[in-house]
Design a protein around this motif. Sequence first.
Motif, PDB file in Angstrom:
ATOM      1  N   VAL A  49      -7.413 -10.417   2.543  1.00 45.40           N
ATOM      2  CA  VAL A  49      -6.476 -10.817   1.451  1.00 45.40           C
ATOM      3  C   VAL A  49      -5.407  -9.651   1.812  1.00 45.40           C
ATOM      4  CG1 VAL A  49      -6.137 -10.816  -0.996  1.00 45.40           C
ATOM      5  CG2 VAL A  49      -8.416 -11.190  -0.063  1.00 45.40           C
ATOM      6  N   PRO A  50      -4.385 -10.067   2.766  1.00 41.20           N
ATOM      7  CA  PRO A  50      -3.433  -9.241   3.334  1.00 41.20           C
ATOM      8  C   PRO A  50      -2.643  -8.333   2.054  1.00 41.20           C
ATOM      9  CG  PRO A  50      -3.229 -11.400   4.109  1.00 41.20           C
ATOM     10  CD  PRO A  50      -4.033 -11.616   3.176  1.00 41.20           C
ATOM     11  N   GLY A  51      -2.633  -6.899   2.471  1.00 44.48           N
ATOM     12  CA  GLY A  51      -2.128  -5.927   1.432  1.00 44.48           C
ATOM     13  C   GLY A  51      -2.475  -6.067   0.055  1.00 44.48           C
ATOM     14  N   THR A  52      -3.696  -6.674  -0.343  1.00 43.06           N
ATOM     15  CA  THR A  52      -3.940  -6.688  -1.619  1.00 43.06           C
ATOM     16  C   THR A  52      -3.963  -5.347  -2.228  1.00 43.06           C
ATOM     17  OG1 THR A  52      -5.147  -8.787  -1.460  1.00 43.06           O
ATOM     18  CG2 THR A  52      -5.937  -7.584  -3.300  1.00 43.06           C
ATOM     19  N   ILE A  53      -5.197  -4.502  -1.710  1.00 41.29           N
ATOM     20  CA  ILE A  53      -5.294  -3.249  -2.378  1.00 41.29           C
ATOM     21  C   ILE A  53      -3.939  -2.431  -2.462  1.00 41.29           C
ATOM     22  CG2 ILE A  53      -6.431  -1.177  -2.021  1.00 41.29           C
ATOM     23  CD1 ILE A  53      -8.844  -2.748  -0.872  1.00 41.29           C
ATOM     24  N   GLU A  54      -3.205  -2.377  -1.416  1.00 37.11           N
ATOM     25  CA  GLU A  54      -1.988  -1.643  -1.416  1.00 37.11           C
ATOM     26  C   GLU A  54      -1.068  -2.059  -2.617  1.00 37.11           C
ATOM     27  OE1 GLU A  54      -3.381  -2.706   1.337  1.00 37.11           O
ATOM     28  OE2 GLU A  54      -4.296  -0.701   1.980  1.00 37.11           O
ATOM     29  N   LYS A  55      -0.768  -3.618  -2.375  1.00 40.43           N
ATOM     30  CA  LYS A  55       0.255  -4.108  -3.528  1.00 40.43           C
ATOM     31  C   LYS A  55      -0.633  -3.751  -4.971  1.00 40.43           C
ATOM     32  CE  LYS A  55       2.315  -8.195  -4.756  1.00 40.43           C
ATOM     33  NZ  LYS A  55       2.571  -9.685  -4.422  1.00 40.43           N
ATOM     34  N   LEU A  56      -1.960  -3.999  -5.174  1.00 34.86           N
ATOM     35  CA  LEU A  56      -2.338  -3.805  -6.288  1.00 34.86           C
ATOM     36  C   LEU A  56      -2.411  -2.261  -6.962  1.00 34.86           C
ATOM     37  CD1 LEU A  56      -3.990  -5.460  -8.742  1.00 34.86           C
ATOM     38  CD2 LEU A  56      -6.053  -4.686  -7.373  1.00 34.86           C
ATOM     39  N   THR A  57      -2.415  -1.336  -5.973  1.00 35.59           N
ATOM     40  CA  THR A  57      -2.693   0.068  -6.492  1.00 35.59           C
ATOM     41  C   THR A  57      -1.380   0.755  -6.067  1.00 35.59           C
ATOM     42  OG1 THR A  57      -3.869   0.466  -4.340  1.00 35.59           O
ATOM     43  CG2 THR A  57      -5.073  -0.119  -6.032  1.00 35.59           C
ATOM     44  N   GLY A  58      -0.320   0.359  -5.522  1.00 35.22           N
ATOM     45  CA  GLY A  58       0.684   1.189  -4.958  1.00 35.22           C
ATOM     46  C   GLY A  58       1.344   2.220  -5.941  1.00 35.22           C
ATOM     47  N   TYR A  59       1.411   1.807  -7.149  1.00 34.11           N
ATOM     48  CA  TYR A  59       1.882   2.866  -8.268  1.00 34.11           C
ATOM     49  C   TYR A  59       1.140   3.835  -8.875  1.00 34.11           C
ATOM     50  CZ  TYR A  59       6.151  -0.050  -7.965  1.00 34.11           C
ATOM     51  OH  TYR A  59       7.435  -0.442  -7.750  1.00 34.11           O
ATOM     52  N   LEU A  60      -0.101   3.485  -8.544  1.00 40.24           N
ATOM     53  CA  LEU A  60      -1.311   4.483  -9.126  1.00 40.24           C
ATOM     54  C   LEU A  60      -1.417   5.684  -8.455  1.00 40.24           C
ATOM     55  CD1 LEU A  60      -4.232   1.596  -9.768  1.00 40.24           C
ATOM     56  CD2 LEU A  60      -2.646   2.719 -11.446  1.00 40.24           C
ATOM     57  N   PRO A  61      -2.159   6.819  -9.294  1.00 37.81           N
ATOM     58  CA  PRO A  61      -2.332   8.058  -8.519  1.00 37.81           C
ATOM     59  C   PRO A  61      -3.652   7.936  -7.943  1.00 37.81           C
ATOM     60  CG  PRO A  61      -2.308   8.311 -11.323  1.00 37.81           C
ATOM     61  CD  PRO A  61      -2.082   6.522 -10.678  1.00 37.81           C
ATOM     62  N   ALA A  62      -3.866   8.743  -6.723  1.00 37.32           N
ATOM     63  CA  ALA A  62      -4.576   8.836  -5.743  1.00 37.32           C
ATOM     64  C   ALA A  62      -6.188   8.548  -6.273  1.00 37.32           C
ATOM     65  CB  ALA A  62      -4.737   9.834  -4.865  1.00 37.32           C
ATOM     66  N   GLU A  63      -6.294   8.900  -7.496  1.00 36.48           N
ATOM     67  CA  GLU A  63      -7.698   9.107  -7.895  1.00 36.48           C
ATOM     68  C   GLU A  63      -8.053   7.653  -8.575  1.00 36.48           C
ATOM     69  OE1 GLU A  63     -10.231  10.510 -11.897  1.00 36.48           O
ATOM     70  OE2 GLU A  63      -8.712  11.780 -11.090  1.00 36.48           O
ATOM     71  N   PHE A  64      -7.201   7.005  -9.239  1.00 38.03           N
ATOM     72  CA  PHE A  64      -7.185   5.502  -9.615  1.00 38.03           C
ATOM     73  C   PHE A  64      -7.118   4.630  -8.563  1.00 38.03           C
ATOM     74  CE2 PHE A  64      -5.585   5.929 -14.334  1.00 38.03           C
ATOM     75  CZ  PHE A  64      -6.778   6.643 -14.557  1.00 38.03           C
ATOM     76  N   ARG A  65      -6.391   4.868  -7.438  1.00 33.40           N
ATOM     77  CA  ARG A  65      -6.394   3.981  -6.317  1.00 33.40           C
ATOM     78  C   ARG A  65      -7.744   3.761  -5.552  1.00 33.40           C
ATOM     79  NH1 ARG A  65      -1.448   6.552  -4.751  1.00 33.40           N
ATOM     80  NH2 ARG A  65      -2.780   7.816  -3.172  1.00 33.40           N
ATOM     81  N   GLU A  66      -8.401   5.233  -5.549  1.00 32.36           N
ATOM     82  CA  GLU A  66      -9.866   4.953  -4.982  1.00 32.36           C
ATOM     83  C   GLU A  66     -10.740   4.332  -5.987  1.00 32.36           C
ATOM     84  OE1 GLU A  66     -12.667   5.233  -2.264  1.00 32.36           O
ATOM     85  OE2 GLU A  66     -10.628   5.857  -2.350  1.00 32.36           O
ATOM     86  N   THR A  67     -10.712   4.486  -7.498  1.00 35.61           N
ATOM     87  CA  THR A  67     -11.651   3.796  -8.188  1.00 35.61           C
ATOM     88  C   THR A  67     -11.127   2.594  -8.254  1.00 35.61           C
ATOM     89  OG1 THR A  67     -11.454   5.707  -9.699  1.00 35.61           O
ATOM     90  CG2 THR A  67     -12.241   3.572 -10.501  1.00 35.61           C
ATOM     91  N   VAL A  68     -10.100   1.729  -8.027  1.00 32.02           N
ATOM     92  CA  VAL A  68      -9.950   0.579  -8.077  1.00 32.02           C
ATOM     93  C   VAL A  68     -10.422  -0.305  -6.580  1.00 32.02           C
ATOM     94  CG1 VAL A  68      -8.206  -1.366  -7.931  1.00 32.02           C
ATOM     95  CG2 VAL A  68      -7.911   0.541  -9.363  1.00 32.02           C
ATOM     96  N   LYS A  69     -10.528   0.624  -5.690  1.00 34.22           N
ATOM     97  CA  LYS A  69     -11.318   0.194  -4.352  1.00 34.22           C
ATOM     98  C   LYS A  69     -12.581   0.018  -4.636  1.00 34.22           C
ATOM     99  CE  LYS A  69      -7.844   2.318  -1.496  1.00 34.22           C
ATOM    100  NZ  LYS A  69      -7.370   3.225  -0.272  1.00 34.22           N
ATOM    101  N   ARG A  70     -13.170   1.119  -5.115  1.00 37.82           N
ATOM    102  CA  ARG A  70     -14.633   0.897  -5.636  1.00 37.82           C
ATOM    103  C   ARG A  70     -14.978  -0.025  -6.522  1.00 37.82           C
ATOM    104  NH1 ARG A  70     -16.175   5.870  -8.363  1.00 37.82           N
ATOM    105  NH2 ARG A  70     -18.168   5.024  -8.177  1.00 37.82           N
ATOM    106  N   ALA A  71     -14.069  -0.456  -7.365  1.00 41.10           N
ATOM    107  CA  ALA A  71     -14.440  -1.668  -8.387  1.00 41.10           C
ATOM    108  C   ALA A  71     -14.341  -3.005  -7.563  1.00 41.10           C
ATOM    109  CB  ALA A  71     -13.207  -1.790  -9.451  1.00 41.10           C
ATOM    110  N   ILE A  72     -13.133  -3.099  -6.535  1.00 35.07           N
ATOM    111  CA  ILE A  72     -13.108  -4.312  -5.911  1.00 35.07           C
ATOM    112  C   ILE A  72     -14.260  -4.545  -5.019  1.00 35.07           C
ATOM    113  CG2 ILE A  72     -11.742  -5.506  -3.956  1.00 35.07           C
ATOM    114  CD1 ILE A  72      -9.228  -4.057  -5.466  1.00 35.07           C
ATOM    115  N   ASN A  73     -14.741  -3.468  -4.563  1.00 34.75           N
ATOM    116  CA  ASN A  73     -15.925  -3.504  -3.472  1.00 34.75           C
ATOM    117  C   ASN A  73     -17.186  -3.967  -4.279  1.00 34.75           C
ATOM    118  OD1 ASN A  73     -14.747  -3.187  -1.228  1.00 34.75           O
ATOM    119  ND2 ASN A  73     -15.097  -0.799  -1.167  1.00 34.75           N
ATOM    120  N   GLU A  74     -17.246  -3.425  -5.712  1.00 36.81           N
ATOM    121  CA  GLU A  74     -18.490  -3.560  -6.593  1.00 36.81           C
ATOM    122  C   GLU A  74     -18.733  -4.934  -6.930  1.00 36.81           C
ATOM    123  OE1 GLU A  74     -22.056  -2.399  -8.122  1.00 36.81           O
ATOM    124  OE2 GLU A  74     -20.779  -1.276  -6.995  1.00 36.81           O
ATOM    125  N   ILE A  75     -17.406  -5.690  -7.338  1.00 36.54           N
ATOM    126  CA  ILE A  75     -17.256  -6.962  -7.842  1.00 36.54           C
ATOM    127  C   ILE A  75     -17.623  -7.787  -6.641  1.00 36.54           C
ATOM    128  CG2 ILE A  75     -15.762  -8.718  -8.762  1.00 36.54           C
ATOM    129  CD1 ILE A  75     -14.180  -6.264 -10.158  1.00 36.54           C
TER     130      ILE A  75
END
Length: 176
Positions: free
Chosen positions: A41-67
């Motif tokens: 899903v090209p650029g998905t994580i970066e597009k989705l999390t680009g404005y978030l602080p690093a801690e939240f970016r990491e949590t969103v990545k974990r959430a995506i992997n978990e789902i």
Amino acid sequence: MGEANKTVKVDESVHNELSRLKDQYNVDTFNDVLRHELELVPGTIEKLTGYLPAEFRETVKRAINEIDSIGDFEKRMTEDPVYGADFQDTPTLQFRAVKTNKVIAEVTASETGFTVYYLNQDGKMATTGGGLVYSDGRLSYGHGNGNYYDDWEGDDVIELLNRRVSGAYRAWVESQ
């Protein structure tokens, strides 16, 4: 994922690296590692999390992997969410069950935080958790709908979303 079952031959060093990444991404299969690395899903994580602080970016990545680990999903990036997001034009990653084509979960993000939604027992998207960036820069996790707590961490959001999205998958996909 999907119906294809193919064999890919790799040498020992590639196998070792795939194993390391499997642990790093907290996924169960090399297929999941390759999907992540190849950005299917090209650029998905970066597009989705680009404005978030690093801690939240990491949590969103974990959430995506978990789902993604809960069931067989097709991921779709949209800015016009079907259910969850409170605002249109919010980058949203939808998790559609391959078997039913039903949206089971969504992850949205903006400059002010992120939210994970799941398909509840009434057939409506409901908030399962997220994170909020306060105007003073503080970060807070919670189960959404204005309920954020100083003592919640990313792990609490992941645990809650696992329970709720797993239930939604069982109810709306496996029982069909």
